[in-house]
Design a protein around this motif. Structure first.
Motif, short mmCIF file in Angstrom:
data_model
loop_
_atom_site.label_atom_id
_atom_site.label_comp_id
_atom_site.label_asym_id
_atom_site.label_seq_id
_atom_site.Cartn_x
_atom_site.Cartn_y
_atom_site.Cartn_z
N ARG A 11 -6.96 -2.20 -41.05
CA ARG A 11 -5.84 -2.92 -41.67
C ARG A 11 -6.34 -4.06 -42.55
NH1 ARG A 11 -3.40 -2.07 -36.68
NH2 ARG A 11 -3.99 -4.13 -35.95
N ALA A 12 -7.36 -4.78 -42.10
CA ALA A 12 -7.90 -5.89 -42.89
C ALA A 12 -8.49 -5.39 -44.20
CB ALA A 12 -8.95 -6.65 -42.07
N ILE A 13 -9.19 -4.28 -44.16
CA ILE A 13 -9.76 -3.70 -45.38
C ILE A 13 -8.63 -3.27 -46.32
CG2 ILE A 13 -11.05 -1.73 -46.32
CD1 ILE A 13 -12.86 -1.94 -43.79
N GLY A 14 -7.61 -2.65 -45.78
CA GLY A 14 -6.47 -2.25 -46.59
C GLY A 14 -5.77 -3.44 -47.24
N ARG A 15 -5.58 -4.49 -46.48
CA ARG A 15 -4.96 -5.70 -47.03
C ARG A 15 -5.83 -6.30 -48.13
NH1 ARG A 15 -2.80 -9.97 -42.69
NH2 ARG A 15 -1.26 -10.46 -44.27
N ALA A 16 -7.13 -6.36 -47.88
CA ALA A 16 -8.04 -6.93 -48.87
C ALA A 16 -7.95 -6.19 -50.19
CB ALA A 16 -9.47 -6.92 -48.34
N TRP A 17 -7.93 -4.86 -50.11
CA TRP A 17 -7.82 -4.07 -51.34
C TRP A 17 -6.47 -4.27 -52.01
CZ3 TRP A 17 -10.93 -1.66 -54.59
CH2 TRP A 17 -12.25 -1.50 -54.19
N ASP A 18 -5.41 -4.37 -51.25
CA ASP A 18 -4.09 -4.63 -51.83
C ASP A 18 -4.09 -5.98 -52.55
OD1 ASP A 18 -1.18 -4.27 -52.20
OD2 ASP A 18 -1.04 -5.90 -50.75
N TRP A 19 -4.62 -7.01 -51.90
CA TRP A 19 -4.67 -8.33 -52.51
C TRP A 19 -5.51 -8.32 -53.78
CZ3 TRP A 19 -6.06 -11.18 -47.35
CH2 TRP A 19 -4.93 -11.19 -46.52
N ARG A 20 -6.65 -7.65 -53.73
CA ARG A 20 -7.51 -7.57 -54.91
C ARG A 20 -6.75 -6.92 -56.08
NH1 ARG A 20 -13.43 -4.54 -55.38
NH2 ARG A 20 -13.55 -4.70 -57.65
N ARG A 21 -6.08 -5.81 -55.81
CA ARG A 21 -5.32 -5.13 -56.87
C ARG A 21 -4.22 -6.01 -57.43
NH1 ARG A 21 -4.28 -1.01 -53.29
NH2 ARG A 21 -6.21 0.03 -52.85
N ARG A 22 -3.52 -6.71 -56.55
CA ARG A 22 -2.45 -7.61 -57.02
C ARG A 22 -2.99 -8.71 -57.92
NH1 ARG A 22 0.75 -8.97 -51.64
NH2 ARG A 22 1.91 -10.34 -53.05
N ARG A 61 -18.48 4.63 -44.71
CA ARG A 61 -18.82 4.77 -43.29
C ARG A 61 -17.76 4.16 -42.38
NH1 ARG A 61 -25.09 3.28 -42.54
NH2 ARG A 61 -24.57 3.84 -40.40
N LEU A 62 -17.16 3.05 -42.80
CA LEU A 62 -16.13 2.40 -41.99
C LEU A 62 -14.80 3.14 -42.04
CD1 LEU A 62 -16.71 -1.36 -42.88
CD2 LEU A 62 -17.20 -0.26 -40.69
N VAL A 63 -14.37 3.49 -43.25
CA VAL A 63 -13.01 4.01 -43.43
C VAL A 63 -12.94 5.53 -43.28
CG1 VAL A 63 -11.08 4.14 -45.04
CG2 VAL A 63 -12.41 2.03 -44.86
N LEU A 64 -13.86 6.24 -43.89
CA LEU A 64 -13.79 7.71 -43.86
C LEU A 64 -14.46 8.29 -42.62
CD1 LEU A 64 -14.45 8.53 -47.61
CD2 LEU A 64 -12.27 8.34 -46.42
N ARG A 65 -15.66 7.84 -42.33
CA ARG A 65 -16.38 8.37 -41.16
C ARG A 65 -15.97 7.69 -39.87
NH1 ARG A 65 -22.53 8.35 -43.44
NH2 ARG A 65 -22.12 9.39 -45.42
N ARG A 66 -15.31 6.54 -39.99
CA ARG A 66 -14.84 5.77 -38.84
C ARG A 66 -15.97 5.34 -37.91
NH1 ARG A 66 -8.99 6.14 -38.64
NH2 ARG A 66 -8.53 6.74 -40.78
N GLU A 67 -17.11 4.99 -38.51
CA GLU A 67 -18.24 4.50 -37.72
C GLU A 67 -17.96 3.06 -37.31
OE1 GLU A 67 -22.13 5.09 -39.47
OE2 GLU A 67 -21.44 6.91 -40.45
N PRO A 68 -18.15 2.74 -36.05
CA PRO A 68 -17.91 1.35 -35.62
C PRO A 68 -19.00 0.41 -36.14
CG PRO A 68 -18.71 2.67 -33.80
CD PRO A 68 -18.52 3.61 -34.96
N THR A 69 -18.60 -0.80 -36.41
CA THR A 69 -19.54 -1.82 -36.85
C THR A 69 -19.96 -2.67 -35.66
OG1 THR A 69 -19.86 -3.72 -38.31
CG2 THR A 69 -17.64 -3.35 -37.50
N VAL A 70 -21.09 -3.32 -35.80
CA VAL A 70 -21.56 -4.22 -34.75
C VAL A 70 -21.05 -5.64 -34.99
CG1 VAL A 70 -23.61 -2.84 -34.27
CG2 VAL A 70 -23.74 -4.67 -35.97
#
Length: 93
Positions: A11-22, A61-70
């Motif tokens: 959700r945070a990544i999605g919001r960031a991209w929305d804000w950037r586009r705006r 890797r985060l969004v498509l592959r859904r790999e967890p981050t540390v």
């Protein structure tokens, strides 16, 4: 989410991209304007929007592959300031 990806991070990544586009489209002029519209602090927006500049490899890797981050979302925002070639080792190792 089957591989342990954090829904809050997505959700945070999605919001960031929305804000950037705006901002890029001129829908809002400043981060302060964006924060006011969202009803949140401009400090929070300026930190989280950095996720929109993560490297394409990290985003894949985060969004498509859904790999967890540390890292936490807060720490991941800081990683976005690093050169793209350095980001994967910080995010996934």
């Amino acid at each position: 989410m089957d591989r342990g990806q954090d829904a809050r991070l997505l959700r945070a990544i999605g919001r960031a991209w929305d804000w950037r586009r705006r901002l890029e489209r001129g829908n809002v002029n400043t981060i302060a304007d964006l924060a006011r519209e969202e009803g949140i602090s401009d400090r929070y927006v300026s930190r989280v929007i950095r996720l929109a500049w993560l490297s394409p490899m990290v985003l894949e890797r985060l969004v498509l592959r859904r790999e967890p981050t540390v890292l936490s979302i807060f720490d991941l925002c800081g990683v976005a300031e690093l050169p793209w070639v350095e980001q994967p080792e910080k995010v996934f190792d």
